[in-house]
Design an enzyme around this catalytic site. Structure first.
Site, mmCIF file in Angstrom:
data_model
loop_
_atom_site.group_PDB
_atom_site.id
_atom_site.type_symbol
_atom_site.label_atom_id
_atom_site.label_comp_id
_atom_site.label_asym_id
_atom_site.label_seq_id
_atom_site.Cartn_x
_atom_site.Cartn_y
_atom_site.Cartn_z
ATOM 1 C CB SER A 260 -1.055 0.567 1.287
ATOM 2 O OG SER A 260 -0.266 -0.187 2.497
ATOM 3 C CG HIS A 290 -1.270 -5.083 2.391
ATOM 4 N ND1 HIS A 290 -0.426 -4.780 3.066
ATOM 5 C CD2 HIS A 290 -0.705 -3.867 1.280
ATOM 6 C CE1 HIS A 290 0.069 -4.041 3.367
ATOM 7 N NE2 HIS A 290 -0.303 -3.094 2.499
ATOM 8 C CG HIS A 336 5.663 -8.702 8.576
ATOM 9 N ND1 HIS A 336 7.164 -7.592 8.440
ATOM 10 C CD2 HIS A 336 4.850 -8.465 8.955
ATOM 11 C CE1 HIS A 336 6.677 -6.876 8.027
ATOM 12 N NE2 HIS A 336 5.272 -7.066 7.879
ATOM 13 N NE ARG A 345 3.261 -4.026 12.763
ATOM 14 C CZ ARG A 345 2.123 -4.153 11.789
ATOM 15 N NH1 ARG A 345 1.285 -2.846 10.769
ATOM 16 N NH2 ARG A 345 2.990 -5.181 11.256
ATOM 17 C CG ASP A 391 -2.497 -8.318 9.235
ATOM 18 O OD1 ASP A 391 -3.297 -7.991 9.512
ATOM 19 O OD2 ASP A 391 -2.301 -9.156 8.875
ATOM 20 N NE ARG A 417 0.127 1.327 6.491
ATOM 21 C CZ ARG A 417 0.474 -0.034 6.181
ATOM 22 N NH1 ARG A 417 0.644 -0.198 4.789
ATOM 23 N NH2 ARG A 417 0.843 -0.518 7.428
ATOM 24 N NE ARG A 437 10.571 2.766 -17.082
ATOM 25 C CZ ARG A 437 11.719 1.166 -17.596
ATOM 26 N NH1 ARG A 437 12.032 0.750 -16.653
ATOM 27 N NH2 ARG A 437 11.346 0.847 -18.429
#
Length: 467
Positions: A260, A290, A336, A345, A391, A417, A437
């Site tokens: 994200s 995700h 992870h 977290r 999560d 987020r 790029r």
């Protein structure tokens, strides 16, 4: 070296500068300092090598390749996330809380991510008031959201709602009118704060339209950003307000390489405005690998609870975990890409649960999984990190306070987020970062490189043995 001392002085000036009155003034000051330091660094040391790229990194999702500049946060494999150098427990201790509350206010974290400073209570309150003034929703966004079918996934609706807001972009309008690029960051700042101010309302409307009566309760001028979001969802519980403050703080940022954050940065690097950029980030967050993971965890836990009963033993749970793995399935919420220890977290949500819901049956199950799953995964020997991530816990807390619609959980993640990726996008423009790029290669090219490396190694080995 004079040049390094100059850069260090610039950094210490950022840390010790006198507090400026508004967030934008403070940000202007810090951006000037850091962009000067970056220009100097590029000019003097642009050719310094900062890493090697292996074939495995190239085809393995670019894991470990250092190729992004992100100021807002840094992820340590063992310590977990640091927001501008501050760990989650430090943020919980230092960031201002709501009156009568203990958890940090996300508005304070936004100030920290943007400036590197821990804000005062009055600075945090001023930012909270500024967001309230920016939160008015255009009528066409409201009617669009109301027109969407209830069967459409909440994340699809969220991304569409953000895209519909793009009509309000001050960056896009000024760019069309030929604005000087030195103003890009200020225009991005205006769009970013307007977006942060509005996402709770978009998210709440989606929840009310899909799961409730379609009427979104009004926000209040007396409440902070998180508590207002809770009210608009239809929740009126001070404990749930506290959970929202914690949740929206800890899910905000996880350095620049996650999908994200990277998608938002990548699209923004084309000078697409913050609305276009964040909508792209949300589309990435909607992926099962995700942001969708937190609902997968809850599904797994509820299935486990149904199979094992409300009270179970570690032995039975161990059997159940092995059965999951032997069926070729993964246990969601563990492991992870970067972390190699328990996610902080996860830990702070566990502390919240121990304080507020120690006897909840689903929390008890989560507690047991914490003791069982890492042991099983270590025995299986397939993962580099058998420890729980963010999560593994969030769904249980939301369930307890009656937010049970787990298809919606990723929307909460997205609201949070927004704070992190918008802070980074302002800095992208402040530092004048170019369009992204990277170079791609073909499988034939990789094969040639591998063969050349093998032949070189073989001839070196042969030469040494003949000596």
């Amino acid at each position: 070296n004079m040049m390094f001392r100059g850069i260090l002085r610039a950094h210490s000036a950022v840390k010790n500068a006198r507090p400026l009155h508004t967030l934008k003034e403070r940000l202007q000051h810090v951006i000037n300092e850091k962009s000067t330091a970056l220009k100097q660094l590029r000019k003097e040391h642009g050719n310094v090598k900062i890493g090697d790229v292996t074939l495995e990194m190239c085809v393995g999702g670019m894991r470990g390749i250092k190729g992004l500049l992100t100021e807002t946060s840094d992820l340590d494999p063992n310590e977990g996330i640091r927001f501008r150098g501050y760990s989650i427990p430090e943020c919980q201790r230092l960031l201002p809380a709501a009156k009568g509350g203990e958890e940090p206010l996300p508005e304070g974290l936004l100030w920290l991510l943007l400036t590197g400073d821990i804000p005062t209570a009055s600075q945090t309150e001023a930012l909270s008031e500024d967001l309230k003034k920016r939160s008015k929703m255009p009528a066409h966004v409201v009617s669009l959201l109301k027109s969407l079918p209830k069967t459409m996934h909440p994340m699809t609706q969220f991304s569409m709602g953000v895209l519909a807001l793009q009509t309000e972009s001050v960056f896009a309008k000024a760019y069309r009118e030929g604005v000087n690029k030195s103003k890009y960051w200020e225009l991005t700042y205006e769009d970013a704060l307007n977006l942060i101010a509005r996402v709770p309302q978009i998210a709440a409307m989606i929840y009310r339209n899909i799961y409730k009566d379609g009427v979104t309760p009004a926000s209040s001028d007396s409440l902070d950003w998180s508590a207002n979001y809770a009210r608009m969802l239809g929740f009126n519980n001070p404990e749930f307000d506290e959970l929202m403050r914690l949740y929206l703080t800890i899910h905000s940022d996880h350095e620049g390489g996650n999908v994200s954050a990277h998608a938002t940065h990548l699209v923004g690097s084309a000078l697409s405005d913050p609305y276009l950029s964040f909508s792209s980030g949300l589309n990435g967050l909607a992926g099962p690998l995700h942001g969708l993971a937190n609902q997968e965890v809850l599904r797994w836990l509820t299935e486990a609870q149904a199979a094992l009963g409300k009270e179970t033993t570690e032995a039975k749970l161990t059997e159940y975990v092995w059965a999951t793995l032997k069926a070729g399935k993964v246990v969601p919420g563990y492991g992870h890409a970067v972390l190699r220890k328990t996610d902080p977290r996860y830990t702070c949500q566990r502390m919240f649960a121990l304080k507020h819901l120690p006897h909840d049956p689903l929390f008890k199950l989560v507690n047991q999984t914490f003791h069982v799953i890492p042991r099983v995964l270590t025995e299986q020997g397939k993962v580099k990190n058998p420890w729980p991530n963010v999560d593994a816990h969030s769904g249980v807390l939301l369930q307890y306070y009656n937010l049970k619609e787990y298809d919606y959980y990723t929307v909460l993640f997205g609201v949070s987020r927004c704070i992190g990726v918008m802070s980074s996008l302002i800095w992208d423009r402040g530092l004048g970062l170019p369009i992204e790029r990277p170079k791609s290669v073909t499988l034939d090219w990789l094969t040639q490189q591998a063969e050349a490396s093998h032949n070189t190694h073989h001839s070196n080995h042969h030469r040494k043995s003949s000596e």
